[in-house]
Enzyme design. Structure first.
Site, short mmCIF file in Angstrom:
data_model
loop_
_atom_site.label_atom_id
_atom_site.label_comp_id
_atom_site.label_asym_id
_atom_site.label_seq_id
_atom_site.Cartn_x
_atom_site.Cartn_y
_atom_site.Cartn_z
N ARG A 35 0.69 -1.26 -0.16
CA ARG A 35 0.09 -0.06 0.03
C ARG A 35 0.92 1.27 -0.08
NH1 ARG A 35 -3.37 -3.06 3.63
NH2 ARG A 35 -5.15 -3.72 2.33
N LYS B 102 2.53 11.88 -11.93
CA LYS B 102 1.92 11.02 -12.62
C LYS B 102 3.03 9.57 -12.66
CE LYS B 102 -0.70 13.64 -16.23
NZ LYS B 102 -0.79 13.95 -17.39
N GLU C 107 10.72 19.17 -25.07
CA GLU C 107 9.69 19.57 -23.95
C GLU C 107 10.02 20.72 -23.54
OE1 GLU C 107 6.92 17.64 -23.23
OE2 GLU C 107 7.56 15.64 -24.17
N LYS D 37 6.86 23.74 -15.61
CA LYS D 37 5.93 22.62 -15.26
C LYS D 37 5.45 22.72 -13.88
CE LYS D 37 4.80 17.97 -15.63
NZ LYS D 37 5.24 16.50 -16.13
N GLU E 162 -4.83 17.41 -13.39
CA GLU E 162 -5.07 17.80 -14.92
C GLU E 162 -6.73 17.96 -15.08
OE1 GLU E 162 -2.47 16.04 -17.71
OE2 GLU E 162 -4.30 15.34 -18.94
N ARG F 68 -3.52 22.29 -16.26
CA ARG F 68 -2.57 21.44 -16.66
C ARG F 68 -2.48 20.84 -18.25
NH1 ARG F 68 0.04 16.51 -12.81
NH2 ARG F 68 1.31 15.75 -14.30
N ASN G 6 -0.18 19.66 -22.85
CA ASN G 6 -0.51 18.68 -23.95
C ASN G 6 -0.20 19.59 -25.23
OD1 ASN G 6 -1.24 16.85 -22.08
ND2 ASN G 6 -3.30 17.42 -22.31
N HIS H 90 1.19 17.45 -28.23
CA HIS H 90 1.08 15.96 -27.78
C HIS H 90 -0.18 15.32 -28.41
CE1 HIS H 90 4.13 17.00 -25.24
NE2 HIS H 90 4.02 15.58 -24.85
N HIS I 237 1.42 12.56 -30.14
CA HIS I 237 1.23 11.19 -29.81
C HIS I 237 0.77 10.43 -31.00
CE1 HIS I 237 0.84 11.60 -25.28
NE2 HIS I 237 2.00 11.45 -25.50
N HIS J 12 10.01 9.95 -28.81
CA HIS J 12 8.78 10.89 -28.13
C HIS J 12 8.93 12.35 -28.63
CE1 HIS J 12 5.56 12.13 -25.67
NE2 HIS J 12 6.23 13.16 -25.14
N1 NAD Z 1 5.17 10.97 -15.57
C1 NAD Z 1 5.11 11.86 -16.37
O1 NAD Z 1 4.43 12.95 -16.18
C2 NAD Z 1 5.70 11.51 -17.92
C3 NAD Z 1 6.05 12.79 -18.65
C4 NAD Z 1 6.64 12.32 -19.85
C5 NAD Z 1 7.21 11.37 -20.18
N2 NAD Z 1 6.73 10.31 -19.35
C6 NAD Z 1 7.23 8.84 -19.73
O2 NAD Z 1 8.80 8.79 -19.62
C7 NAD Z 1 9.26 7.76 -20.66
C8 NAD Z 1 10.16 8.35 -21.32
O3 NAD Z 1 11.25 8.92 -20.79
P1 NAD Z 1 12.74 8.77 -21.43
O4 NAD Z 1 12.74 9.62 -22.53
O5 NAD Z 1 13.64 9.36 -20.14
O6 NAD Z 1 13.09 7.37 -21.70
P2 NAD Z 1 13.85 6.13 -21.04
O7 NAD Z 1 13.48 6.18 -19.49
O8 NAD Z 1 13.46 4.96 -21.90
O9 NAD Z 1 15.63 6.42 -21.09
C9 NAD Z 1 15.81 6.50 -22.73
C10 NAD Z 1 16.87 5.97 -22.73
O10 NAD Z 1 18.33 6.64 -22.00
C11 NAD Z 1 18.85 5.50 -21.24
N3 NAD Z 1 19.65 6.35 -20.20
C12 NAD Z 1 18.85 6.90 -19.21
N4 NAD Z 1 19.95 7.59 -18.35
C13 NAD Z 1 20.91 7.62 -19.29
C14 NAD Z 1 22.25 8.21 -19.01
N5 NAD Z 1 22.48 9.11 -18.09
N6 NAD Z 1 23.25 7.76 -19.92
C15 NAD Z 1 22.88 7.05 -20.93
N7 NAD Z 1 21.90 6.44 -21.10
C16 NAD Z 1 20.90 7.01 -20.18
C17 NAD Z 1 17.64 4.59 -20.94
O11 NAD Z 1 18.44 3.51 -20.42
C18 NAD Z 1 17.09 4.29 -22.20
O12 NAD Z 1 17.70 3.55 -23.04
C19 NAD Z 1 7.88 7.32 -21.32
O13 NAD Z 1 7.66 5.95 -20.70
C20 NAD Z 1 6.83 8.18 -21.04
O14 NAD Z 1 5.53 7.89 -20.80
C21 NAD Z 1 6.29 10.50 -18.13
ZN ZN Z 2 5.88 14.83 -23.83
#
Ligand code: NAD
Ligand code: ZN
Length: 350
Positions: A109, A131, A173, A212, A222, A226, A230, A233, A237, A252
């Site tokens: 929990r 999120k 972003e 942000k 949201e 908020r 988007n 997006h 998306h 992305h």
């Molecule tokens: N919670 C939210 O509000 C929110 C907002 C935007 C995106 N997201 C989510 O975030 C995710 C995408 O995040 P991301 O772009 O960070 O992708 P990711 O976590 O997949 O990282 C991208 C790549 O970089 C590598 N990596 C990470 N740090 C590194 C470093 N310092 N040096 C070398 N390699 C490194 C990772 O292993 C991976 O292969 C998606 O799943 C998306 O849905 C969430």
């Molecule tokens: Zn985004």
């Protein structure tokens, strides 16, 4: 260097990783979640800062942001007798942050967790706002919850090992944040042409996440403002999802860059954004991002994907439009014809 204070936790920006020390006191056990890349590149920077911890390793990549990986994380917590007073430190990009936060918030929990984002995208976006979640039944982020971490610790040194494509993806972003609410930051960004050789990320991170944070604080769940986040997006998306089905996959942020051009076009067509500003945005984005051809034959599919977007209300595709560079309006709509025209506008950029 800065400490941004939120209602129930702080974001530490380039305060040094030693800031982690006081947070790790008084827990029964500490776990650090990594993927193969962050274990190799980021863990060495963290290791000296905490005394004793157990490592939980998962494979990297969005395809592993699923319930099977969660089971493996919960199993490892369970096997190591993690009780309610355990702490999970999520060391990685948005995948680790979203999924680690989700696993922590649901294990027994809910146990405490700390986000240490290591990609540009997670430093300016994913790690704040509460999120959390995973992909399920082919739908991105369809299972999850809102929950805040104990702290977010941002260290721009981690970016030194991040591949260029990932850096540029996160940069979208930063562009988005400036376009929706900070004309001054846009002025600063639009002078940065050579992203590949840019290495002064720390000057952009703090103002960007401040944007942000301001928005999220006003509307944590949201319901209204908020949705400004988007921008780019709705179309982005859809383009991202479609690209997943082809060999020409897009990161992305690359898809969001396309979305921002199209949605700026729609903003202009809605008489909200001037032609000059549309051209300024288009020009800059097409300088930073390689052109990607959207196949005209895919238009209907793209519209279908937009219609299925969870952000929609009353079956209308929901947009955020720019009214100016640095200002926006939420809950906007556009006709199918104009949406298709915006894709054609993007395609026409050379
Ligand atoms: N919670 C939210 O509000 C929110 C907002 C935007 C995106 N997201 C989510 O975030 C995710 C995408 O995040 P991301 O772009 O960070 O992708 P990711 O976590 O997949 O990282 C991208 C790549 O970089 C590598 N990596 C990470 N740090 C590194 C470093 N310092 N040096 C070398 N390699 C490194 C990772 O292993 C991976 O292969 C998606 O799943 C998306 O849905 C969430
Ligand atoms: Zn985004």
């Amino acid at each position: 260097m800065a400490i941004l204070k939120l209602q129930d936790y702080n974001i530490y920006v380039n305060e040094g990783l030693q800031i982690l020390q006081p947070f790790t006191q008084n827990y029964s056990s500490i776990f650090v979640l990594v993927d193969d890349n962050t274990q190799k590149y980021c863990l060495p920077l963290l290791e000296q800062k905490i005394n004793s911890f157990k490592l939980i390793e998962i494979p990297s990549g969005e395809i592993h942001k699923n319930i099977e990986t969660c089971q493996s994380i919960w199993n490892q917590l369970m096997k190591n007798n993690a009780d309610r007073n355990a702490l999970l430190i999520n060391l990685g990009g948005g995948v680790i942050g979203d999924m680690g936060g989700f696993c922590a918030s649901t294990y027994k929990r809910g146990i405490d967790f700390i986000q240490i984002p290591t990609t540009l995208l997670s430093q300016v976006d994913a790690s704040i706002g509460g999120k959390l979640g995973i992909d399920f039944a082919q739908v991105k982020n369809s299972i999850g919850l809102f929950q805040n971490p104990k702290a977010v610790i941002i260290e721009s040194d981690f970016l030194k090992t991040l591949p260029f494509g990932e850096l540029r993806s996160g940069y979208a972003e930063i562009i988005k944040h400036s376009l929706i609410s900070d004309a001054q930051q846009w002025q600063q960004l639009s002078k940065i042409i050579d992203i590949q050789n840019f290495n002064n990320w720390q000057i952009l991170i703090e103002p960007s996440l401040q944007i942000k944070q301001n928005i999220v604080q006003q509307d944590p769940f949201e319901k209204g403002i908020r949705k400004a986040l988007n921008f780019g997006h709705t179309i982005g998306h859809a383009v991202e999802s479609l690209a997943l089905e082809t060999t020409q996959a897009l990161l992305h942020g690359e898809a969001i860059a396309i979305g921002m051009v199209c949605e700026s076009y729609l903003s202009h067509k809605a008489d909200l954004l001037s032609k000059n500003q549309l051209e300024e945005i288009t020009q800059y984005i097409s300088t930073v991002y390689a052109h990607y051809s959207i196949n005209e034959a895919d238009s209907t599919k793209l519209l279908q994907l937009m219609r299925n977007d969870k952000k929609n209300q009353n079956h209308q595709i929901n947009f955020t439009f720019l009214t100016n560079i640095g200002q926006c309006q939420i809950n906007q709509t556009a006709s199918d014809k104009l949406i298709l025209e915006s894709l054609a506008y993007y395609n026409s950029i050379t």
